[in-house]
Design a protein around this motif. Sequence first.
Motif, short mmCIF file in Angstrom:
data_model
loop_
_atom_site.label_atom_id
_atom_site.label_comp_id
_atom_site.label_asym_id
_atom_site.label_seq_id
_atom_site.Cartn_x
_atom_site.Cartn_y
_atom_site.Cartn_z
N LEU A 560 0.83 -1.20 0.00
CA LEU A 560 0.00 0.00 0.00
C LEU A 560 0.87 1.25 0.00
CD1 LEU A 560 -2.96 0.94 0.13
CD2 LEU A 560 -2.78 0.92 2.61
N ALA A 561 1.94 1.21 0.76
CA ALA A 561 2.85 2.36 0.79
C ALA A 561 3.55 2.53 -0.56
CB ALA A 561 3.89 2.17 1.90
N ASN A 585 8.09 8.70 7.53
CA ASN A 585 6.97 8.81 8.47
C ASN A 585 6.32 7.46 8.77
OD1 ASN A 585 7.20 11.61 8.67
ND2 ASN A 585 5.93 11.94 6.85
N ASN A 586 6.91 6.39 8.23
CA ASN A 586 6.28 5.08 8.37
C ASN A 586 7.34 4.07 8.81
OD1 ASN A 586 4.70 2.75 8.09
ND2 ASN A 586 3.68 3.53 6.25
N ARG A 640 -2.32 3.42 8.01
CA ARG A 640 -2.81 4.77 7.71
C ARG A 640 -1.74 5.58 6.97
NH1 ARG A 640 -4.71 5.76 12.25
NH2 ARG A 640 -2.90 6.73 13.24
N GLU A 641 -0.50 5.50 7.42
CA GLU A 641 0.55 6.25 6.74
C GLU A 641 0.79 5.73 5.32
OE1 GLU A 641 2.01 9.01 7.67
OE2 GLU A 641 0.70 8.96 9.44
N SER A 642 0.63 4.42 5.14
CA SER A 642 0.78 3.86 3.80
C SER A 642 -0.29 4.38 2.87
CB SER A 642 0.73 2.33 3.86
OG SER A 642 1.83 1.81 4.57
N ALA A 643 -1.51 4.47 3.37
CA ALA A 643 -2.60 4.98 2.54
C ALA A 643 -2.39 6.43 2.15
CB ALA A 643 -3.93 4.82 3.29
N LEU A 644 -1.67 7.16 3.00
CA LEU A 644 -1.44 8.59 2.73
C LEU A 644 -0.13 8.84 2.01
CD1 LEU A 644 -2.55 10.11 6.17
CD2 LEU A 644 -3.92 9.70 4.13
#
Length: 671
Positions: A560-561, A585-586, A640-644
């Motif tokens: 995803l990231a 950030n991940n 969540r960070e991967s999705a963003l």
Amino acid sequence: MSGIFNHPIYQNPVLFQQAADPPPAAKPQATEGVVPPTGTQHEDVQAAVDATISPEATVEQRNTAYRETQAYVERAASGGDYEVIDATSMKSIALYTLRQENLPTRYRPEVLAAVDREISPNASTEQRMQAYDQIQQYVEMVGGIGDAGIVAEALPGRTADLLGEARIPTVKQDAQNDAQAILDVGKRDGEDDYGARRAAFADAVRGEPEAYREYLTAAVLERDHGAVKSWLTPSGVLGLAADGKIDAATRADITEQIAKAYNDRVIDADSFDGLADIDYGPDQVREYKEITDFLNGSSGPETLELRGNLAERIFDTWSQSQYPTDLGLHGYNYRQLELAINVAGGDAQHPEVLTDFLRGLPADQLDRVIAIAAQLPQAEPDMMATIFSAVARDERPQAGDLAAQLARLPGEHGDWFEQDQVSRNEALAQMLGTHSDKVLDALSEYDDSGARGLGEDTDRKQYEVNGRDLAAVLELTTFNPDISSAGRQSARQAILDYVGDQSDIINDSRGQTNSPGYEDASGRLVVISAASDVAVDRGFEKLQADMDAKKEAIAFVVDLALVAVPLPARLEARATGQLETLFANNPLVQEALTGLTGEVIDTATGQLTDAAKQQLYGNIDSNPELARLTERQTVADAFRESALGGVADERDRAEIRRDANGLADDISEID
């Protein structure tokens, strides 16, 4: 009346009783290189070939036709008492030879196939050649085969009619003549000997061409409207097949003709009602299986129509009963609904029958069907799984609309769904994979209107309800260790593709003032991020207990990231050995990518290669730091960070991250 029906041949059908004028012999377009036949009746051979071969045939094809037809005649002449072959028989020999050698004829292939199917084996050679000429003439007259003339599917039936009018023997006439003899078998005082009649019918159709089987079945049903309730019952047909008295193709033909007779109201409308009156005794359960097994004998259009018609009839019987929603004392009553669902959804190749049946129900009846189906996991097969699976296999847009509606059920009725309901959740994952756009469009919308379905006394917003429903779907599919790896992957790929699309929309909208695309896509990422946070939190304990499934989930977070970052940037970072620096950030993704060697990124998908995933799985076991980062909250944060990760502007990411955190808390509070 206008069009082709004004043609004199329709005003005076007796014209078709006359032999069609033979066509002029097809002359070669070029004579150079043509080698005329020599030998017995060579002039007749040449004339016959010229009369039957296509005018467009090449010189080589024409020479082959002359040579092979002459060879056929010489073989006949060498057999002793040779009789001169007449002109009609010679044309028949020439046509036979052309077809055997795959050479073009003056007749359309559809004409040849239709006549071969419909003409009686008792027809003379002269009648057969007349039939070819007349049907070819008819096709040319109506404008050919296709939308402008007659469709190919209708030509056999029209051929049977035209040949009958011309008094040329047909298979249809043969079957109709034989039908009464079958119906006379087993007649006696009192109850007829249905077994003897059924055996006679099986003997009559065994080994016969498809057309004869179809016409004979249709003829006996037309003359005996009660046959399906007496001697040609579904159980009787199944018995013939089980005993080897009919093969699969014959069973399919019989099933299709019984279905057609029902659909056309040729047989009694209540022919199947005895099987629809499912009660609680063993005989009714046996009959229930008989009707579904019988329908499985054919996937033809008439059987598909029968599935829909019969499902509606059974459903009406169930819905009008005294106890249609009683799952207690009268719980056996659900068998009628179960039968309706399985009849409509029983053909795996045609899921649209069940989809259309469900879509045709009024909203209140559909709700009732779903409520019963969902609360009876002991039904065999699981009715909810049957519904989800059919909708998943139906790729039409209208099936996607139904999928979006059904996908809300796990969120609306959490007590109807558990992770260990494997077949149901497998089908749910399949449905998400097939209709991801429709489902995720509905469940990720940041709709700030008042919540629907929570009652009037609420200040909740619809986007909170959407997040709740999406979280439930993700928990049962994407993060469910009980379903197959393929099922999880199908659901995860749907999320990967959708999140990538939303990131692209956001990035493409940068610099645009008040961009509706930006607002919509960023809102969707808020809902998806919040829903995934809740899904991980709820499903993590079970995921933790299945290490293989947990490893897959970590790889999904990494994929995803990766897909969120533009492919050129991914490949450049990988080439310079800086791939992990893209994800400062991940921490989970950064640590997971550290130390991977070889081909890490699949250039076609932008995701981890299979080899890289295997390395990652090994690292999770051996790397203490990576193992530490695979705990509940760290995985949720990483997801969540991967999705963003595909959102280029940190300010945009921060805003989505903040809203998602708040929404995750709100989702968890909804009852």
